[in-house]
Design a protein around this motif. Structure first.
Motif, PDB file in Angstrom:
ATOM      1  N   UNK A  46     -37.638  41.717  31.023  1.00 48.24           N
ATOM      2  CA  UNK A  46     -38.474  42.410  32.001  1.00 48.24           C
ATOM      3  C   UNK A  46     -37.654  43.012  33.132  1.00 48.24           C
ATOM      4  N   UNK A  47     -36.311  42.835  33.072  1.00 48.16           N
ATOM      5  CA  UNK A  47     -35.420  43.485  34.021  1.00 48.16           C
ATOM      6  C   UNK A  47     -34.059  43.689  33.366  1.00 48.16           C
ATOM      7  N   UNK A  48     -33.538  44.908  33.454  1.00 48.00           N
ATOM      8  CA  UNK A  48     -32.184  45.229  32.991  1.00 48.00           C
ATOM      9  C   UNK A  48     -31.435  45.865  34.157  1.00 48.00           C
ATOM     10  N   UNK A  49     -30.278  45.276  34.494  1.00 47.17           N
ATOM     11  CA  UNK A  49     -29.433  45.806  35.564  1.00 47.17           C
ATOM     12  C   UNK A  49     -28.076  46.187  34.976  1.00 47.17           C
ATOM     13  N   UNK A  50     -27.648  47.427  35.194  1.00 46.56           N
ATOM     14  CA  UNK A  50     -26.331  47.888  34.742  1.00 46.56           C
ATOM     15  C   UNK A  50     -25.554  48.368  35.963  1.00 46.56           C
ATOM     16  N   UNK A  51     -24.391  47.766  36.190  1.00 46.57           N
ATOM     17  CA  UNK A  51     -23.658  48.024  37.424  1.00 46.57           C
ATOM     18  C   UNK A  51     -22.302  48.668  37.139  1.00 46.57           C
ATOM     19  N   UNK A  52     -22.197  49.975  37.379  1.00 46.97           N
ATOM     20  CA  UNK A  52     -20.933  50.722  37.282  1.00 46.97           C
ATOM     21  C   UNK A  52     -20.214  50.532  35.944  1.00 46.97           C
ATOM     22  N   UNK A  53     -20.933  50.708  34.850  1.00 45.15           N
ATOM     23  CA  UNK A  53     -20.260  50.682  33.557  1.00 45.15           C
ATOM     24  C   UNK A  53     -20.799  51.742  32.589  1.00 45.15           C
ATOM     25  N   UNK A  54     -21.930  52.350  32.893  1.00 44.13           N
ATOM     26  CA  UNK A  54     -22.515  53.324  31.971  1.00 44.13           C
ATOM     27  C   UNK A  54     -21.770  54.649  31.960  1.00 44.13           C
ATOM     28  N   UNK A  55     -20.907  54.894  32.951  1.00 42.49           N
ATOM     29  CA  UNK A  55     -20.174  56.167  32.991  1.00 42.49           C
ATOM     30  C   UNK A  55     -19.046  56.211  31.965  1.00 42.49           C
ATOM     31  N   UNK A  56     -18.788  55.091  31.256  1.00 40.66           N
ATOM     32  CA  UNK A  56     -17.786  55.077  30.182  1.00 40.66           C
ATOM     33  C   UNK A  56     -18.430  55.110  28.791  1.00 40.66           C
ATOM     34  N   UNK A  57     -19.720  55.384  28.731  1.00 37.18           N
ATOM     35  CA  UNK A  57     -20.445  55.427  27.460  1.00 37.18           C
ATOM     36  C   UNK A  57     -20.440  56.852  26.922  1.00 37.18           C
ATOM     37  N   UNK A  58     -20.152  57.017  25.635  1.00 41.79           N
ATOM     38  CA  UNK A  58     -20.161  58.347  25.024  1.00 41.79           C
ATOM     39  C   UNK A  58     -21.581  58.900  24.896  1.00 41.79           C
ATOM     40  N   UNK A  59     -22.474  58.096  24.335  1.00 43.48           N
ATOM     41  CA  UNK A  59     -23.856  58.531  24.114  1.00 43.48           C
ATOM     42  C   UNK A  59     -24.750  57.932  25.189  1.00 43.48           C
ATOM     43  N   UNK A  60     -24.665  58.468  26.404  1.00 41.16           N
ATOM     44  CA  UNK A  60     -25.454  57.921  27.504  1.00 41.16           C
ATOM     45  C   UNK A  60     -26.955  58.102  27.286  1.00 41.16           C
ATOM     46  N   UNK A  61     -27.438  59.256  26.793  1.00 40.91           N
ATOM     47  CA  UNK A  61     -28.877  59.352  26.508  1.00 40.91           C
ATOM     48  C   UNK A  61     -29.334  58.292  25.505  1.00 40.91           C
ATOM     49  N   UNK A  62     -28.515  58.049  24.469  1.00 39.19           N
ATOM     50  CA  UNK A  62     -28.872  57.035  23.486  1.00 39.19           C
ATOM     51  C   UNK A  62     -28.876  55.635  24.078  1.00 39.19           C
ATOM     52  N   UNK A  63     -27.923  55.344  24.960  1.00 46.17           N
ATOM     53  CA  UNK A  63     -27.868  54.034  25.608  1.00 46.17           C
ATOM     54  C   UNK A  63     -29.085  53.810  26.495  1.00 46.17           C
ATOM     55  N   UNK A  64     -29.463  54.830  27.266  1.00 39.61           N
ATOM     56  CA  UNK A  64     -30.640  54.705  28.123  1.00 39.61           C
ATOM     57  C   UNK A  64     -31.906  54.512  27.290  1.00 39.61           C
TER      58      UNK A  64
END
Length: 281
Positions: free
Chosen positions: A104-122
């Motif tokens: 019921x809660x997901x927190x991502x802190x300064x690591x998603x900018x290294x993901x290739x497929x950011x739309x897919x990750x979101x």
């Protein structure tokens, strides 16, 4: 659709593994950023029990646990995720190993900018959220490191006749908002914060980037070793600035798992008051 491979994920993992050995060096910066994102939860009048925390570097997970939450911590780096005292998973943020509606809660802190497929990750994050669950993330955005980017590009053109990619391509605030809408989050909000950072020397800036795992992991990086003359020239240009003001600009992304209980926008023609009358009043 073919996803462009921008980052070398093995190199990202290596950098984060190395950062785990030096995490105490940048602990003050990590703590300030953690405080800012966790403070956002205090403004939300509801409780969360099952939480996935990604990239917290051993700081955010215990803060959430102290609030009575059941926390699972995750990171690409086994060494970084091992800094936590909560149940942990070493995982690639591009492939989530969780079932739908797990948190019921997901927190991502300064690591998603290294993901290739950011739309897919979101999109995956939205799917593992329960209906009316909250997603909260921080992502560095432009103009972070703009001075370093400019000086490196200028010197490389002069020495090599071309520019090799050396700094991660950060999004801007509008791109972050578009990504949240594209992933299908309900009630998405994206706002900007900045953390002022000042360095006495260029070498200290480079050391913090290295110790935080934020050095070059681009696929299209120069295959040969960086020449000493290039780095010396860049360091000299940076030193000419005196004390280096290098503010960390970042976006705070907030979105909810879609649920029928949430407020829904009216359809065209359903408004009872015209925009003209609303502006007059």
């Amino acid at each position: 659709m073919t996803v462009p491979v921008i980052f070398n994920r093995k190199l990202v993992r290596y950098h984060r593994d190395r950062a785990a050995l030096h995490h105490q060096t940048i602990q003050d910066i990590v703590q300030i950023c953690a405080d800012r994102i966790v403070d956002r939860l205090d403004d939300i009048q509801r409780s969360f029990m099952n939480v996935l925390e990604i990239g917290g570097r051993g700081v955010i997970a215990p803060m959430l646990q102290s609030k009575g939450m059941n926390v699972v911590s995750a990171d690409l780096s086994h060494r970084l995720v091992s800094l936590n005292s909560v149940p942990s998973v070493c995982m690639d943020e591009e492939y989530f190993p969780f079932q739908a509606h797990s948190f019921d809660l997901v927190i991502a802190n300064f690591n998603l900018h290294w993901v290739n497929d950011l739309p897919g990750t979101l999109l995956q994050i939205r799917k593992i959220l329960r209906p009316d669950g909250l997603f909260l993330a921080t992502v560095p955005i432009l103009p972070t490191l703009s001075m370093l980017r400019h000086i490196m590009a200028e010197e490389e053109v002069e020495l090599c006749g071309r520019v090799f990619p050396r700094i991660s391509p950060f999004p801007d605030l509008r791109a972050c908002a578009t990504l949240m809408q594209r992933a299908g989050f309900a009630l998405p909000v994206v706002d900007k914060e900045a953390l002022p950072l000042v360095y006495r020397s260029a070498m200290m800036l480079m050391q913090d980037l290295r110790f935080s795992g934020e050095t070059n992991a681009l696929m299209e990086q120069q295959e040969t070793f960086t020449s000493r003359s290039f780095m010396a020239s860049c360091m000299a240009k940076l030193q000419e600035q005196g004390e280096l003001s290098v503010p960390l600009h970042f976006a705070v992304l907030t979105g909810w798992g879609p649920d029928s209980s949430q407020s829904q926008p009216l359809q065209p023609g359903q408004f009872s008051v015209s925009l003209e009358d609303a502006l007059k009043n």
